[in-house]
Design a protein around this motif. Structure first.
Motif, PDB file in Angstrom:
ATOM      1  N   THR A  28      76.139  69.833  25.169  1.00 14.49           N
ATOM      2  CA  THR A  28      75.255  68.828  24.586  1.00 14.49           C
ATOM      3  C   THR A  28      75.687  67.399  24.880  1.00 14.49           C
ATOM      4  OG1 THR A  28      76.470  69.160  22.514  1.00 14.49           O
ATOM      5  CG2 THR A  28      74.329  70.256  22.728  1.00 14.49           C
ATOM      6  N   VAL A  49      74.022  67.636  28.840  1.00 19.61           N
ATOM      7  CA  VAL A  49      72.653  67.178  28.607  1.00 19.61           C
ATOM      8  C   VAL A  49      72.615  65.655  28.553  1.00 19.61           C
ATOM      9  CG1 VAL A  49      70.732  67.150  26.968  1.00 19.61           C
ATOM     10  CG2 VAL A  49      71.948  69.294  27.422  1.00 19.61           C
ATOM     11  N   THR A  50      73.453  65.060  27.709  1.00 22.57           N
ATOM     12  CA  THR A  50      73.477  63.600  27.614  1.00 22.57           C
ATOM     13  C   THR A  50      74.386  63.031  28.685  1.00 22.57           C
ATOM     14  OG1 THR A  50      75.276  63.651  25.998  1.00 22.57           O
ATOM     15  CG2 THR A  50      73.026  63.627  25.145  1.00 22.57           C
ATOM     16  N   TYR A  59      69.824  61.449  19.776  1.00 24.68           N
ATOM     17  CA  TYR A  59      69.327  61.653  21.127  1.00 24.68           C
ATOM     18  C   TYR A  59      68.013  62.449  21.111  1.00 24.68           C
ATOM     19  CZ  TYR A  59      69.234  62.860  26.075  1.00 24.68           C
ATOM     20  OH  TYR A  59      68.854  63.006  27.390  1.00 24.68           O
ATOM     21  N   PRO A  61      65.934  64.838  23.583  1.00 20.35           N
ATOM     22  CA  PRO A  61      65.917  65.526  24.883  1.00 20.35           C
ATOM     23  C   PRO A  61      64.593  65.316  25.615  1.00 20.35           C
ATOM     24  CG  PRO A  61      66.710  66.981  23.149  1.00 20.35           C
ATOM     25  CD  PRO A  61      66.157  65.770  22.473  1.00 20.35           C
ATOM     26  N   ASP A  65      65.777  67.318  30.825  1.00 19.59           N
ATOM     27  CA  ASP A  65      66.938  67.965  30.203  1.00 19.59           C
ATOM     28  C   ASP A  65      66.706  69.465  30.060  1.00 19.59           C
ATOM     29  OD1 ASP A  65      68.273  65.525  29.882  1.00 19.59           O
ATOM     30  OD2 ASP A  65      67.401  65.189  27.903  1.00 19.59           O
ATOM     31  N   PHE A  89      65.827  72.113  20.659  1.00 15.90           N
ATOM     32  CA  PHE A  89      66.148  72.179  22.093  1.00 15.90           C
ATOM     33  C   PHE A  89      66.465  73.614  22.496  1.00 15.90           C
ATOM     34  CE2 PHE A  89      69.322  71.871  25.545  1.00 15.90           C
ATOM     35  CZ  PHE A  89      68.611  71.102  26.464  1.00 15.90           C
TER      36      PHE A  89
END
Length: 294
Positions: A28, A49-50, A59, A61, A65, A89
């Motif tokens: 993540t 992801v980030t 955040y 997504p 992503d 997510f």
């Protein structure tokens, strides 16, 4: 709508590991990604992801992503209410195994604000907790890829030794700070685990970035606390507005000790491209700020 957009996007995308038989691990955020890369070595591909410098709490997504994670074999996430967006997510991704890398950690409770009583999620900043993260990552990789379990076990041992090698000298330096000066004043209360393990008392403007931040009441309370305790230095995090902390410094005569790193690594050419760098730079800045004479 999100699933429809994901499906449409995937039709245009070629999986990143289409010709790669290695385990694909999606994390993540960048700190977990770097820890996982050190445990995985060459046996797995690890992506975050980030991106470097991102603020993780709030955040959102993107479809991109989801595409990047759609062919993952394993997803690693922090838990402890850090990634408030993660459940949706993961649900959008479907049936992909996920592991919570903070499992087994005794959390420190947030003491105020909208999240009072919930776990402080920044457990990777504690020296003891970091070792649990590494063990959990090792175990998750081994379950997903048992053929390389011995590789993950060996890498985990070596990595934990490197973490200790970074932190132990800094703990020794902070042990030399007089008890009445052992205050860690920051914007977010993201350093509770570090403060506990390094014998520091903690003061912060706001308890967590998902809560109200930088209000006049928060600033006034910390100004009073810095004055009452004659605290020499204040800090802030690299991913948030540092103005409230700088205001505290101006109005109290304390120094602004610089930005600390917690939620995100930097780019490769930045100050903290790895988790070990994040720990070292943050702890060094705290130690320097508390031991400086002017």
């Amino acid at each position: 709508m999100f699933r429809t957009l994901l499906a449409a996007t995937i039709l245009l995308a070629v999986p990143a590991n289409a010709d790669d038989d290695r385990l694909k691990v999606v994390t993540t955020f960048t700190v977990i990604a770097d820890m996982a890369r050190n445990v995985a070595g060459d046996a797995a591909e690890v992506v975050s992801v980030t991106k470097p410098g991102a603020e993780i709490h709030g955040y959102s997504p993107t479809p991109r992503d989801l595409v990047a994670a759609s062919d993952a074999d394993l997803i690693l996430w922090n838990g402890l209410n850090l990634e408030l967006w993660f459940a949706q997510f993961l649900n959008n991704l479907g049936d992909i195994p996920a592991a919570t890398v903070s499992d087994g950690i005794e959390p420190i409770a947030i003491s105020e604000g909208a999240y009072e009583g919930r776990a402080n999620p920044h457990a990777w900043m504690g020296s003891a907790s970091a070792m649990i993260y590494v063990d959990n990552i090792r175990d998750a990789l081994s379950r997903a890829d048992p053929d390389n379990a011995s590789v993950y076990a060996s890498n985990a041992i070596a990595y934990k030794a490197r973490i200790a090698a970074v932190l132990d000298p800094l703990r020794a330096a902070l042990d030399q700070v007089p008890p009445d000066r052992r205050w860690l004043v920051t914007c977010e209360g993201a350093f509770s685990y570090l403060a506990r393990d390094f014998g520091l008392r903690e003061m912060y403007l706001w308890p967590i970035n998902a809560d109200a931040v930088g209000t006049p009441q928060q600033v006034r309370r910390v100004i009073d606390g810095v004055r009452d305790n004659d605290i020499p230095v204040v800090f802030c995090e690299s991913t948030v507005n540092t103005d409230p902390a700088r205001q505290v410094a101006r109005e109290t005569g304390a120094r602004y000790g610089g930005d600390l790193f917690v939620d995100s690594l930097s780019e490769e050419d930045g100050p903290v491209p790895t988790y070990l760098d994040l720990l070292r730079v943050t702890a060094e800045r705290v130690a320097l700020g508390l031991t400086a004479t002017e």
